[in-house]
Design a protein around this motif. Structure first.
Motif: not given
Length: 90
Positions: A20-26, A59-62, A16-17
């Motif tokens: 918001n920062f970089f768009g959809d470009d993985q 922790y630990p999930d995120l 999600k972050a």
């Protein structure tokens, strides 16, 4: 690092972050993911300390600290991961 989000590519919170920062470009996301960066440094020994409380609500999930520790071991880095009993995010 204290309680870092080490593998945001594989965390819903991190994804999600990054959107918001970089768009959809993985591919762009990989430039900012600690696990991806550590994997690229194969053959270069990196020493790093992560100090993480086991009562941290993220922790630990995120935070995915174990993923980072595994990448370090798999790539010959000297990562010290301390999971502190009873400590939270604060």
């Amino acid at each position: 690092a204290f309680a870092p989000m080490t593998n945001p590519l594989n965390s819903k919170w991190g994804q999600k972050a990054f959107i918001n920062f970089f768009g959809d470009d993985q591919e762009e996301w990989k430039k900012w993911d600690a696990c991806e960066l550590a994997a690229r440094l194969k053959g270069t020994s990196v020493e790093l300390l992560v100090d993480q409380g086991d009562k941290d609500c993220f922790y630990p999930d995120l935070l995915l600290t174990e993923n980072f520790e595994k990448v370090g071991k798999d790539n010959g880095h000297n990562f010290h991961v301390n999971i502190r009993e009873g400590y939270d995010h604060g």
